[in-house]
Each structure stands twice: as C-alpha cells, then as structure tokens.
Scaffold this motif. Structure first.
Motif, PDB file in Angstrom:
ATOM      1  N   SER A   1       0.478  25.066  -2.494  1.00 19.18           N
ATOM      2  CA  SER A   1       0.147  23.685  -2.162  1.00 19.18           C
ATOM      3  C   SER A   1       1.160  22.724  -2.786  1.00 19.18           C
ATOM      4  N   PHE A   2       1.026  21.466  -2.413  1.00 17.27           N
ATOM      5  CA  PHE A   2       1.926  20.428  -2.895  1.00 17.27           C
ATOM      6  C   PHE A   2       1.649  20.113  -4.363  1.00 17.27           C
ATOM      7  N   SER A   3       2.570  19.409  -4.996  1.00 19.96           N
ATOM      8  CA  SER A   3       2.395  19.011  -6.398  1.00 19.96           C
ATOM      9  C   SER A   3       1.537  17.761  -6.477  1.00 19.96           C
ATOM     10  N   VAL A   4       0.735  17.672  -7.531  1.00 20.03           N
ATOM     11  CA  VAL A   4      -0.010  16.440  -7.828  1.00 20.03           C
ATOM     12  C   VAL A   4       0.442  15.850  -9.165  1.00 20.03           C
TER      13      VAL A   4
ATOM     14  N   ALA B   1       0.856  -1.190   0.000  1.00 26.20           N
ATOM     15  CA  ALA B   1       0.000   0.000   0.000  1.00 26.20           C
ATOM     16  C   ALA B   1       0.892   1.240   0.000  1.00 26.20           C
ATOM     17  N   LEU B   2       0.740   2.054  -1.026  1.00 26.29           N
ATOM     18  CA  LEU B   2       1.513   3.288  -1.128  1.00 26.29           C
ATOM     19  C   LEU B   2       0.746   4.409  -0.429  1.00 26.29           C
ATOM     20  N   CYS B   3       1.303   4.919   0.647  1.00 23.11           N
ATOM     21  CA  CYS B   3       0.736   6.035   1.420  1.00 23.11           C
ATOM     22  C   CYS B   3       1.832   7.084   1.578  1.00 23.11           C
ATOM     23  N   ASN B   4       2.437   7.469   0.458  1.00 19.13           N
ATOM     24  CA  ASN B   4       3.680   8.229   0.437  1.00 19.13           C
ATOM     25  C   ASN B   4       3.585   9.634   0.986  1.00 19.13           C
ATOM     26  N   GLY B   5       2.396  10.203   1.048  1.00 21.89           N
ATOM     27  CA  GLY B   5       2.295  11.603   1.423  1.00 21.89           C
ATOM     28  C   GLY B   5       2.356  12.500   0.207  1.00 21.89           C
ATOM     29  N   ASN B   6       2.534  13.787   0.461  1.00 20.50           N
ATOM     30  CA  ASN B   6       2.462  14.790  -0.601  1.00 20.50           C
ATOM     31  C   ASN B   6       3.792  14.945  -1.336  1.00 20.50           C
ATOM     32  N   LEU B   7       3.700  15.161  -2.640  1.00 18.69           N
ATOM     33  CA  LEU B   7       4.883  15.495  -3.433  1.00 18.69           C
ATOM     34  C   LEU B   7       5.212  16.973  -3.227  1.00 18.69           C
ATOM     35  N   PRO B   8       6.482  17.322  -3.055  1.00 19.20           N
ATOM     36  CA  PRO B   8       6.836  18.732  -2.872  1.00 19.20           C
ATOM     37  C   PRO B   8       6.410  19.578  -4.067  1.00 19.20           C
ATOM     38  N   SER B   9       6.085  20.827  -3.794  1.00 19.08           N
ATOM     39  CA  SER B   9       5.725  21.745  -4.877  1.00 19.08           C
ATOM     40  C   SER B   9       6.896  21.928  -5.831  1.00 19.08           C
TER      41      SER B   9
END
Length: 551
Positions: A429-432, A174-182
C-alpha cells in the motif's frame, strides 16, 4: 524564518484545489452544488491537476478490466447525498461500451465493477462541474501543474506555488493530493524487475515474463489485484505472496444487504455510547456494540466467521468462499454501514486506544474489513488448486543479489527460509508517513512549521473543520485537507463514500466562508508570508506513523 517571494503580482483566486483526482473533483462538484443557482457574487477557482483529464487520478486510471473495485457500485459516488449517482450514470451509458469493459446486462448496485469505469465516471463528473460553474458565477481554471508550496500569509490568505505558471494567492486552499508513494523498499527502487506499486496492473501484465517466478510483498487487496491481473494476462510461472501474517482479505458475500440503519454505531449512537462512558470509547465497547448490531440484523457473533480462520491461507480462502457463497454475512454488512460514522468513532477513541488499535488490531482489521469480491476469490482459489499460487507468512525482508534475483527471507517455525524470484511487486500500500515524505509540498509544510505529521498517518487536522494544524497545534482555517493525508484524523479515508461525505461537508463550509468574505481583490504587498518556525524553536514533531508493513 522561511521567506517567500513577494506576491503582489500573483493572481488572486477564491479557492485553489490541489489535486484533481476523485477526491478533488468530488470536492469541486459538491462545492459548486453548494452555491446558489443563478450565481451569487463572482468567484474564481483553480484546480491544480497535472493530468490532462481531471477525475480518475492515480486510483482510477485507465487499466485492465480485471482490476475491480473493492467496494460495490452502490457505495461509489462523487456526491455524498446521491449514493446511486455512479450506478445511474452507468445505466445511461452505451451497452456496447460497457460490454467492452466486461459489463453486460442490468447494473446492480451490489456489483463489483472495473476500476476504469469509475475513472470514466469521475472524468464525466469534472465535465459536469465545468458546465455547472458559469451558472454558479464561478470562473474555473484547470492548471496542469504540480503544486510545490502552500504558504499561509499574514492577511489570512494562502500563497500557492506550482512547478510552472504564475503563483496565486487564494482565500481558501484544499489539499487533495492523493496517495504518497510507498517508501517500504527504497534500496530496491532501481533494481530491474522491481515494481513499487501494482498499479496500473496493465504494467505488470506487460512487463513480467509469463514463465517467471513473481514474489508479491503483501497479502492485502493490492496483492489480490496484482495476482488476478497476472492470472488474466496468462501468467504461467509461480506466484508467491508473502507478509508477516499471511492473511488474505475476507471474501464479501454477494447475499449481503445493508441494514436500514445502525443503532449504536451510527453518528448519534456513537455519541450516546461515548457519553454513557464519560465521553470516550474503548475498543472493547466498540466490539460489543458491533456484536449487538450484528444480532439486531439477525446474525450470530461467530468469532471464526468475523475474525477468520487462522493458519493455512488456502484453507482459509476455501472457508471464506464457502461461507460467502451460501448466505449473507451480517457482520460484513454492519461493518460496511459503519462508514457513515467511522471518522467520529475514531475521534471518540482516546489517543491510547487509537495507538492500541494501530499496534494490535490494524492488521486484522485490514484483512477482515477490507473484503474482496467473490469473482476474484474464485480466481485465487483456482490458482491455489493448480499449484501456481502460494501465500506465506513470516516475512522478514527482501534484497536484490548480484545474480539479478530478488531474495526474500521468511521466518518459519522450522527456521529461516529464502525465496528467489525474478520479479518483486511491492503491494504493501501507499505511505502515510508525512514526516518522511519526499513530496515537496508536504515536506515544505512540515519544514516551515505550517503543518505537522499526525502520529497515525498523514497531516494533523482539526477534526471539526478538516483544517491544517501548524507545528504549534494552531488551526490554519484557510487550508483544509482531504483524502489519504487526512487519514490520521478521519481514519478510513481510503473509501470513496467516506471521502465524498467529508468533501461535501468541507465544500459547504468553504462556500459559506467565501460568501461572507466579499469580492476577490488583487494580491497586494500586504500578502506577505507568515513567519516560518525556525528549526531551533520548532516544537518536536509527533513520531511518524508506524508503517503497517506487508500484512
């Protein structure tokens, strides 16, 4: 073809959870609770989390007590079926410890509390999981390492490679990596005085000179958090927030009460509504249903109330405070209640409607749906009245000049305008954008064809299971995804109540799958990687999600 080292000597585990922040720990705890008390067959589980203390992650790390949750405490829980678990935990804590975080008196589920308190709660949730694991027949190991690769194997398992330590082969990952940096301002990354994120806000308070001019790119919740943190730290210099639309978020009325249940925008109601129109929704049908739900709650469909006052941000904030301090705002309560079905509503929209929402309505949605507490609204209002805060529209770009200043360019009706500041805070905000991510795990999944970027953000998933789709659109059942990387599929994965619900559903599916899988056996030479997809034969990736930019 992408090759991987032989895995015959890798440790075998039943479940590997990648990321031990709030979403990963929610999945872990709900997975354990899905298993029979007294234990079934023995299971082994690895939680990969670089931080010493799983639970808080980056979102709820230790920080200033001025950094408030933007969701009431009653909607914050690690357990989808126990919505008041956080509130109950708070009520059991030492009042002196709570007072140290600025919380005194009775805990109300409608309170907006300091974010570090929820981080402490999530750390306790991990300890609860650790204590629960043996009674469920689970061996739980916390591996303090960052995962760099996840590779599906020909026998249906998944190879997990971390920066350090022994590789493992897992039945489920299960990938629960969190947010990608902006990645909004890569050219400014090394500039002195640049902050690529407002968090933790304690770093802003400690690293910014009190008399300096500060420019905040963005006018959303993150920008509000940055401004409030500086105000609380005694900042005396000018604070300027800029974005394309210059809109602050709406202010949540403290008088709101959740509806007992929605009719048309519940999970069942949304399916009925879609079925009545050929199986699909449109933005107009959702807006009409929202209006009917508001009226059913006794509210009026007032466009100015729901969409906000356009124009001067200070006047708009005054209007928001006036509306929220005197009475409930039923549209806010209805919008919050749609969290129970928001992923399904998004799923029932055709691709063209989703794209239309992203291009035409997302900025307004973020400014209105993502509201913030009255306490912080009054702080911004005081800064406006003191002449210390400006919120401006027309943002174009920012650069760092030879003199050491940040130059931010705006386009106004009177022509271009330049602002100079000593500090620049990226609050967009973070990157998507998974396709452009520097994260080694995400980039390797895409490079090797084991995953694909979703056009609306994160990784493309099978809606029914949360399983990863490879470059050909084939479901990878052994790899599931939660959190911000699931946003393109489930939409509103920045809200803890949505993430806890999705984590519960995945936990149950994984528990059922492992119960049917038989006992863990060591890795063998048959654990070979699935062939990667060479660049020459890989189908085109979907276009990366368009950045919402500084709104």
């Amino acid at each position: 073809m992408t090759a991987a080292p032989d895995t015959h000597d890798a440790q075998a585990v039943d479940l590997a959870i990648i990321g031990g922040g709030s979403v990963g720990v929610s999945l872990l705890l709900q997975f354990l609770l899905s298993l029979p008390a007294g234990g079934g067959r023995p299971l082994s589980l690895r939680l990969y989390e670089p931080q010493e203390r799983p639970g808080p992650g980056g979102a709820y790390q230790d920080d200033l007590r001025s950094n408030l949750l933007n969701i009431p405490a009653g909607n914050m829980s690690s357990l989808a079926d126990e919505r008041l678990d956080f509130v109950g935990w708070l009520r059991r804590q030492d009042p002196a410890w709570l007072a140290g975080h600025g919380v005194e008196g009775a805990i109300d589920p409608g309170d907006f509390l300091p974010r570090p308190l929820f981080g402490a709660y999530m750390a306790d949730a991990y300890e609860r999981a650790r204590a629960l694991a043996p009674s469920r027949g689970v061996t739980l190991e916390h591996v303090r390492a960052r995962v760099t690769g996840v590779t599906p194997l020909a026998n249906g398992r998944v190879r997990v490679l971390a920066e350090s330590g022994q590789p493992c082969v897992a039945r489920r990952v299960a990938l629960c990596n969190g947010n990608l940096p902006s990645r909004a301002f890569p050219a400014l990354a090394a500039a002195p005085g640049y902050f690529n994120s407002p968090y933790p806000v304690s770093e802003l308070a400690a690293g910014i000179a009190a008399d300096a001019t500060v420019c905040v790119i963005g006018t959303s919740l993150s920008a509000v958090d940055a401004v409030v943190a500086l105000q609380q730290a005694g900042h005396r210099g000018p604070l300027i927030c800029v974005s394309r639309n210059g809109r602050l978020p709406s202010v949540r009325s403290p008088h709101n009460r959740p509806p007992r249940g929605l009719t048309e925008l519940s999970r069942d109601g949304a399916q009925v509504l879609a079925h009545a129109h050929g199986g699909a929704l449109t933005l107009e049908r959702i807006a009409a249903a929202l209006g009917r739900e508001v009226r059913a709650l006794g509210g009026a469909v007032d466009a100015e109330d729901i969409l906000g006052v356009d124009g001067d941000a200070r006047a708009a904030l005054d209007d928001e405070i006036r509306r929220s301090e005197h009475d409930a705002r039923p549209w806010q309560a209805v919008a919050a209640a749609t969290n129970a079905a928001v992923d399904l509503i998004w799923h029932l929209l055709p691709d063209a409607e989703r794209a239309r929402f992203q291009s035409q309505w997302r900025a307004l949605w973020m400014a209105r749906r993502a509201n913030f507490p009255m306490r912080n609204a009054r702080k911004l209002q005081a800064l406006f009245r003191a002449g210390q805060l400006e919120v401006l529209s027309g943002y174009v770009d920012s650069r760092h000049d030879a003199a050491g200043s940040f130059v931010t360019r705006l386009r106004t009706p009177a022509g271009e305008r330049e602002l100079r500041s000593r500090y620049l805070i990226n609050a967009t905000s973070f990157s998507v954008d998974a396709a452009g991510a520097a994260d080694p795990l995400v980039s390797a999944l895409l490079r090797d064809g084991h995953g694909q970027a979703h056009p609306h953000g994160g990784l493309a998933l099978d809606y029914a299971t949360g399983s990863l789709l490879d470059a050909y659109g084939v479901v990878q059942p052994a790899i599931t995804v939660l959190g911000s990387l699931a946003g393109g599929t489930y939409f509103w994965t920045t809200s803890m109540d949505v993430n806890a619900r999705l984590a519960r559903d995945q936990a149950r599916r994984i528990a059922a799958a492992l119960a049917d899988a038989g006992a863990t056996v060591p890795g063998s030479r048959r654990d070979t990687p699935c062939p990667g997809i060479s660049p020459a034969h890989r189908p085109p990736r979907p276009a990366p999600a368009a950045s919402s930019g500084p709104r």
